[in-house]
Write a protein that holds these residues in place. Structure first.
Motif, PDB file in Angstrom:
ATOM      1  N   GLN A  27      -9.745  -0.551   4.501  1.00 38.69           N
ATOM      2  CA  GLN A  27      -9.983  -0.144   3.112  1.00 38.69           C
ATOM      3  C   GLN A  27      -8.673   0.381   2.547  1.00 38.69           C
ATOM      4  O   GLN A  27      -7.977   1.152   3.222  1.00 38.69           O
ATOM      5  CB  GLN A  27     -11.037   0.969   3.052  1.00 38.69           C
ATOM      6  N   GLN A  28      -8.358  -0.019   1.322  1.00 33.46           N
ATOM      7  CA  GLN A  28      -7.178   0.539   0.664  1.00 33.46           C
ATOM      8  C   GLN A  28      -7.615   1.368  -0.537  1.00 33.46           C
ATOM      9  O   GLN A  28      -8.609   1.051  -1.221  1.00 33.46           O
ATOM     10  CB  GLN A  28      -6.194  -0.552   0.243  1.00 33.46           C
ATOM     11  N   TYR A  29      -6.892   2.443  -0.758  1.00 33.11           N
ATOM     12  CA  TYR A  29      -7.159   3.283  -1.930  1.00 33.11           C
ATOM     13  C   TYR A  29      -5.837   3.646  -2.593  1.00 33.11           C
ATOM     14  O   TYR A  29      -5.698   4.708  -3.187  1.00 33.11           O
ATOM     15  CB  TYR A  29      -7.990   4.515  -1.562  1.00 33.11           C
ATOM     16  N   SER A  30      -4.887   2.729  -2.456  1.00 33.03           N
ATOM     17  CA  SER A  30      -3.588   2.870  -3.086  1.00 33.03           C
ATOM     18  C   SER A  30      -3.665   2.527  -4.570  1.00 33.03           C
ATOM     19  O   SER A  30      -2.884   3.037  -5.380  1.00 33.03           O
ATOM     20  CB  SER A  30      -2.594   1.937  -2.377  1.00 33.03           C
ATOM     21  N   ASP A  31      -4.594   1.650  -4.916  1.00 31.64           N
ATOM     22  CA  ASP A  31      -4.717   1.188  -6.290  1.00 31.64           C
ATOM     23  C   ASP A  31      -6.191   1.016  -6.604  1.00 31.64           C
ATOM     24  O   ASP A  31      -7.009   0.795  -5.709  1.00 31.64           O
ATOM     25  CB  ASP A  31      -3.970  -0.140  -6.457  1.00 31.64           C
ATOM     26  N   SER A  32      -6.522   1.126  -7.886  1.00 36.27           N
ATOM     27  CA  SER A  32      -7.906   0.942  -8.302  1.00 36.27           C
ATOM     28  C   SER A  32      -8.143  -0.521  -8.669  1.00 36.27           C
ATOM     29  O   SER A  32      -7.298  -1.133  -9.334  1.00 36.27           O
ATOM     30  CB  SER A  32      -8.207   1.836  -9.506  1.00 36.27           C
ATOM     31  N   ILE A  36       0.864  -1.186   0.000  1.00 31.88           N
ATOM     32  CA  ILE A  36       0.000   0.000   0.000  1.00 31.88           C
ATOM     33  C   ILE A  36       0.902   1.238   0.000  1.00 31.88           C
ATOM     34  O   ILE A  36       1.734   1.402   0.894  1.00 31.88           O
ATOM     35  CB  ILE A  36      -0.908   0.023   1.247  1.00 31.88           C
ATOM     36  N   THR A  37       0.748   2.049  -1.015  1.00 25.14           N
ATOM     37  CA  THR A  37       1.602   3.238  -1.129  1.00 25.14           C
ATOM     38  C   THR A  37       0.928   4.461  -0.546  1.00 25.14           C
ATOM     39  O   THR A  37      -0.304   4.520  -0.429  1.00 25.14           O
ATOM     40  CB  THR A  37       1.944   3.499  -2.603  1.00 25.14           C
ATOM     41  N   SER A  38       1.762   5.418  -0.184  1.00 19.76           N
ATOM     42  CA  SER A  38       1.283   6.735   0.262  1.00 19.76           C
ATOM     43  C   SER A  38       0.323   6.668   1.444  1.00 19.76           C
ATOM     44  O   SER A  38      -0.515   7.553   1.618  1.00 19.76           O
ATOM     45  CB  SER A  38       0.613   7.487  -0.898  1.00 19.76           C
ATOM     46  N   ASN A  39       0.441   5.610   2.249  1.00 22.17           N
ATOM     47  CA  ASN A  39      -0.412   5.487   3.451  1.00 22.17           C
ATOM     48  C   ASN A  39      -1.903   5.494   3.124  1.00 22.17           C
ATOM     49  O   ASN A  39      -2.715   5.974   3.910  1.00 22.17           O
ATOM     50  CB  ASN A  39      -0.111   6.606   4.442  1.00 22.17           C
ATOM     51  N   GLY A  91       1.116   0.942  10.954  1.00 18.28           N
ATOM     52  CA  GLY A  91       1.518  -0.018   9.938  1.00 18.28           C
ATOM     53  C   GLY A  91       2.101   0.643   8.706  1.00 18.28           C
ATOM     54  O   GLY A  91       2.105   1.871   8.566  1.00 18.28           O
ATOM     55  N   SER A  92       2.588  -0.200   7.824  1.00 21.68           N
ATOM     56  CA  SER A  92       3.148   0.263   6.556  1.00 21.68           C
ATOM     57  C   SER A  92       3.324  -0.933   5.637  1.00 21.68           C
ATOM     58  O   SER A  92       3.263  -2.088   6.098  1.00 21.68           O
ATOM     59  CB  SER A  92       4.488   0.970   6.765  1.00 21.68           C
TER      60      SER A  92
END
Lengths: 122, 108
Positions: free
Chosen positions: B90-95, B29-32, B67-68
């Motif tokens: 929920q992640q929003y690092s990628d679509s 997961i990028t950019s937190n 976390g990271s």
């Protein structure tokens, strides 16, 4: 205060379409993207896409492309989500939710509607 | 698509105890770009934490996120009766944006 009020429950037959509305108040409607998220009975959350209420531009999850139509009417601060070609797998509670960011999409959802139950049954 | 796996599925604790919820991603997961939501029966989800560790407006400081990379944690210190609910990451690092399957925190 920010409010997002959705339309009432719907019962549809397979193959039909449903259109859910999300009326907002308490903030500048055109300033925040609105997302649509659904939840099947007893299941987790599934993101469907967002609409930019200012431009009308949309971003739809690949799974729903071709079947989801997101629109908005800024004059009444309302967003709409229409889902076509319904099957029983589309039975779920559909939520609208506001993006936390102003002017862009951060995908962090800070205010939610109360949910609209859509039941697909023959 | 990034798959989020939450563990455990159910956590049985008593009021006053600490809850530690895990969320593991199938890709970095990028950019937190990770958030946590709380959902009670018959209610919409509520945003608790965004950008891994930032509390949303009005969220008490007993909720914290960390976390990271691929491993993230939601900690609830000193559980209050109103904290017993289901929690989703929920992640929003990628679509597309994706959610984990949820962890239910129940009263022991």
């Amino acid at each position: 205060q920010v409010q997002m009020v959705q339309s009432g429950a719907e019962v549809k037959k397979p193959g039909a379409s449903v259109k859910v509305s999300c009326k907002t108040s308490g903030y500048t409607f055109t300033g925040h993207h609105i997302h649509w998220v659904r939840q099947a009975p007893g299941q987790g959350l599934e993101w469907m896409g967002w609409i930019n209420p200012n431009s009308g531009g949309t971003n739809t999850a690949q799974k729903f492309r071709g079947r989801v139509i997101m629109t908005r009417d800024p004059s009444i601060s309302t967003a709409y989500m229409e889902l076509t070609s319904l099957t029983s797998d589309d039975t779920a509670v559909y939520y609208c939710a506001r993006d936390i960011c102003s002017g862009g999409s951060c995908n962090e959802l800070d205010y939610w509607g109360q949910g609209t139950l859509v039941t697909v049954s023959s | 698509e990034i798959v989020l796996t939450q563990a455990p599925g159910t956590l049985s604790l008593s009021p006053g105890e600490r809850a530690t919820l895990s969320c593991r991603a199938s890709q970095t997961i990028t950019s937190n770009y990770l958030a946590w939501y709380q959902q009670k029966p018959g209610q919409a989800p509520r945003l608790l934490i965004y950008s891994v560790s930032r509390r949303a407006t009005g969220i008490p400081d007993r909720f914290s996120g960390s976390g990271s990379g691929t491993d993230f944690t939601l900690t609830i210190n000193r559980l209050e009766p109103e904290d017993f609910a289901v929690y989703y990451c929920q992640q929003y690092s990628d679509s597309p944006v994706t959610f984990g399957g949820g962890t239910r925190v129940e009263i022991k």
